[in-house]
Design a protein around this motif. Structure first.
Motif, mmCIF file in Angstrom:
data_model
loop_
_atom_site.group_PDB
_atom_site.id
_atom_site.type_symbol
_atom_site.label_atom_id
_atom_site.label_comp_id
_atom_site.label_asym_id
_atom_site.label_seq_id
_atom_site.Cartn_x
_atom_site.Cartn_y
_atom_site.Cartn_z
ATOM 1 N N ILE A 45 23.454 -109.588 -4.795
ATOM 2 C CA ILE A 45 23.722 -108.278 -4.203
ATOM 3 C C ILE A 45 24.357 -108.529 -2.842
ATOM 4 O O ILE A 45 23.904 -109.394 -2.092
ATOM 5 C CB ILE A 45 22.419 -107.466 -4.066
ATOM 6 C CG1 ILE A 45 21.876 -107.158 -5.465
ATOM 7 C CG2 ILE A 45 22.638 -106.185 -3.278
ATOM 8 C CD1 ILE A 45 20.480 -106.652 -5.505
ATOM 9 N N TYR A 49 24.252 -104.365 1.182
ATOM 10 C CA TYR A 49 23.381 -103.518 0.361
ATOM 11 C C TYR A 49 21.948 -104.048 0.257
ATOM 12 O O TYR A 49 21.113 -103.461 -0.411
ATOM 13 C CB TYR A 49 23.945 -103.364 -1.055
ATOM 14 C CG TYR A 49 25.369 -102.867 -1.096
ATOM 15 C CD1 TYR A 49 25.782 -101.813 -0.288
ATOM 16 C CD2 TYR A 49 26.312 -103.450 -1.937
ATOM 17 C CE1 TYR A 49 27.090 -101.360 -0.317
ATOM 18 C CE2 TYR A 49 27.620 -102.999 -1.976
ATOM 19 C CZ TYR A 49 28.003 -101.959 -1.160
ATOM 20 O OH TYR A 49 29.301 -101.514 -1.191
ATOM 21 N N LYS A 50 21.662 -105.179 0.918
ATOM 22 C CA LYS A 50 20.332 -105.796 0.829
ATOM 23 C C LYS A 50 19.232 -104.832 1.272
ATOM 24 O O LYS A 50 18.179 -104.761 0.668
ATOM 25 C CB LYS A 50 20.270 -107.070 1.682
ATOM 26 C CG LYS A 50 21.088 -108.216 1.142
ATOM 27 C CD LYS A 50 20.379 -108.976 0.069
ATOM 28 C CE LYS A 50 21.183 -110.206 -0.341
ATOM 29 N NZ LYS A 50 20.591 -110.897 -1.465
ATOM 30 N N GLU A 52 19.124 -101.662 1.097
ATOM 31 C CA GLU A 52 18.893 -100.590 0.133
ATOM 32 C C GLU A 52 18.141 -101.054 -1.109
ATOM 33 O O GLU A 52 17.687 -100.237 -1.900
ATOM 34 C CB GLU A 52 20.244 -99.957 -0.254
ATOM 35 C CG GLU A 52 20.870 -99.219 0.922
ATOM 36 C CD GLU A 52 22.324 -98.853 0.663
ATOM 37 O OE1 GLU A 52 22.555 -97.909 -0.113
ATOM 38 O OE2 GLU A 52 23.207 -99.512 1.247
ATOM 39 N N THR A 53 18.033 -102.371 -1.288
ATOM 40 C CA THR A 53 17.328 -102.895 -2.465
ATOM 41 C C THR A 53 16.114 -103.760 -2.096
ATOM 42 O O THR A 53 15.502 -104.355 -2.967
ATOM 43 C CB THR A 53 18.280 -103.736 -3.334
ATOM 44 O OG1 THR A 53 18.829 -104.793 -2.548
ATOM 45 C CG2 THR A 53 19.398 -102.885 -3.914
ATOM 46 N N TRP A 56 12.802 -103.269 -3.920
ATOM 47 C CA TRP A 56 12.868 -103.431 -5.378
ATOM 48 C C TRP A 56 12.235 -104.787 -5.719
ATOM 49 O O TRP A 56 12.914 -105.780 -5.937
ATOM 50 C CB TRP A 56 14.318 -103.364 -5.826
ATOM 51 C CG TRP A 56 14.515 -102.933 -7.231
ATOM 52 C CD1 TRP A 56 13.610 -102.962 -8.245
ATOM 53 C CD2 TRP A 56 15.729 -102.420 -7.791
ATOM 54 N NE1 TRP A 56 14.169 -102.503 -9.405
ATOM 55 C CE2 TRP A 56 15.468 -102.159 -9.146
ATOM 56 C CE3 TRP A 56 16.986 -102.172 -7.283
ATOM 57 C CZ2 TRP A 56 16.449 -101.663 -10.003
ATOM 58 C CZ3 TRP A 56 17.953 -101.667 -8.127
ATOM 59 C CH2 TRP A 56 17.684 -101.409 -9.478
ATOM 60 N N LEU A 59 13.143 -106.927 -9.026
ATOM 61 C CA LEU A 59 14.513 -107.460 -8.978
ATOM 62 C C LEU A 59 14.551 -108.711 -8.111
ATOM 63 O O LEU A 59 15.145 -109.725 -8.470
ATOM 64 C CB LEU A 59 15.475 -106.395 -8.425
ATOM 65 C CG LEU A 59 16.948 -106.791 -8.406
ATOM 66 C CD1 LEU A 59 17.536 -106.755 -9.810
ATOM 67 C CD2 LEU A 59 17.744 -105.871 -7.494
ATOM 68 N N LYS A 60 13.875 -108.642 -6.963
ATOM 69 C CA LYS A 60 13.822 -109.783 -6.045
ATOM 70 C C LYS A 60 13.069 -110.949 -6.692
ATOM 71 O O LYS A 60 13.466 -112.110 -6.539
ATOM 72 C CB LYS A 60 13.142 -109.357 -4.745
ATOM 73 C CG LYS A 60 13.271 -110.379 -3.632
ATOM 74 C CD LYS A 60 12.689 -109.849 -2.333
ATOM 75 C CE LYS A 60 12.900 -110.809 -1.175
ATOM 76 N NZ LYS A 60 12.527 -112.181 -1.419
ATOM 77 N N SER A 96 13.250 -97.732 -11.773
ATOM 78 C CA SER A 96 14.394 -98.027 -10.912
ATOM 79 C C SER A 96 14.577 -96.914 -9.893
ATOM 80 O O SER A 96 14.180 -95.783 -10.131
ATOM 81 C CB SER A 96 15.670 -98.128 -11.753
ATOM 82 O OG SER A 96 15.509 -99.047 -12.787
ATOM 83 N N ASN A 148 23.373 -107.366 -11.098
ATOM 84 C CA ASN A 148 23.675 -107.312 -9.659
ATOM 85 C C ASN A 148 25.049 -106.703 -9.371
ATOM 86 O O ASN A 148 25.222 -105.981 -8.387
ATOM 87 C CB ASN A 148 23.572 -108.710 -9.047
ATOM 88 C CG ASN A 148 22.130 -109.145 -8.867
ATOM 89 O OD1 ASN A 148 21.219 -108.334 -8.896
ATOM 90 N ND2 ASN A 148 21.926 -110.436 -8.698
ATOM 91 N N ILE A 151 24.728 -103.025 -9.520
ATOM 92 C CA ILE A 151 24.095 -102.524 -8.288
ATOM 93 C C ILE A 151 25.131 -102.449 -7.175
ATOM 94 O O ILE A 151 25.231 -101.434 -6.475
ATOM 95 C CB ILE A 151 22.905 -103.420 -7.884
ATOM 96 C CG1 ILE A 151 21.765 -103.267 -8.899
ATOM 97 C CG2 ILE A 151 22.409 -103.085 -6.478
ATOM 98 C CD1 ILE A 151 20.660 -104.289 -8.770
#
Length: 201
Positions: A45, A49-50, A52-53, A56, A59-60, A96, A148, A151
């Motif tokens: 990503i 945008y890190k 904003e995620t 999550w 996902l990480k 999500s 990714n 995203i």
């Protein structure tokens, strides 16, 4: 009596040869499964945008786990695939963010999960080869890269839309012919966008 001794000697020689062949086969197979191979990193990503995620978690967790697969042997991959599949299954089940609650995003996560299930099945196939494990591992990395990329694309599109503020007079409509309800709706929508942009700044 001599015949029995000859038969016993032949049986002993034959069994020794068979054992030697089996040992040689094992020696040939084991090193290839233990040879460390390099794998490409999954697309990440974008740094912008890190934030904003960052919440999550699943996902990480998948991203961190796949980082272990940069330099790894087929044996290590197969011994870690249970945990990998569990993490991907948890990502699939985790709700999500609203922005990614779309069919196209879910399809990418489903593909990733299916690829991990195929690799999981390889653990119980006795005749599995290093090349098959290698190919399936690369498919998982490609599938996660696709997640990714989606995203990145979605967040890029959102930022672009948020950056645009358009007055009703510039959207190609003759405002004299718009009824009051539509005009009010357009103005409210534009006002909300402007307020959201001001708050985010």
């Amino acid at each position: 009596m001599k015949k029995i001794i000859y038969i016993l000697i032949l049986v002993a020689i034959f069994s020794c040869n068979t054992r030697q062949k089996e040992t040689l086969l094992l020696k040939e197979e084991q090193p290839s499964m233990s040879v460390v191979r390099k794998y490409p990193s999954a697309k990440e990503i974008r740094p912008v945008y890190k934030e904003e995620t960052e919440n999550w978690t699943q996902l990480k967790a998948v991203a961190d786990f796949l980082d272990r697969f940069k330099n790894v042997s087929a044996n290590e991959i197969l011994s870690n695939v249970i945990e990998l599949e569990a993490l991907i299954a948890a990502l699939k089940k985790q709700e999500s963010p609203d922005l990614f609650n779309t069919a196209s995003f879910k399809a990418r996560v489903n593909i990733l999960h299916n690829e991990s299930l195929r690799l999981l099945d390889m653990r119980i196939i006795p005749a599995i080869t290093v090349d098959e494990v290698d190919a399936q591992t690369k498919k998982i990395i490609v599938a996660f890269s696709s997640v990714n990329e989606k995203i990145n694309t979605t967040l890029s599109k959102k930022r672009f839309e948020d950056a645009i503020t358009i007055d009703a007079k510039y959207i190609g409509l003759d405002s004299s012919k718009i009824d009051n309800v539509s005009k009010k709706s357009i103005n409210n929508s534009l006002q909300r966008k402007l307020e959201e942009k001001t708050i985010n700044q």
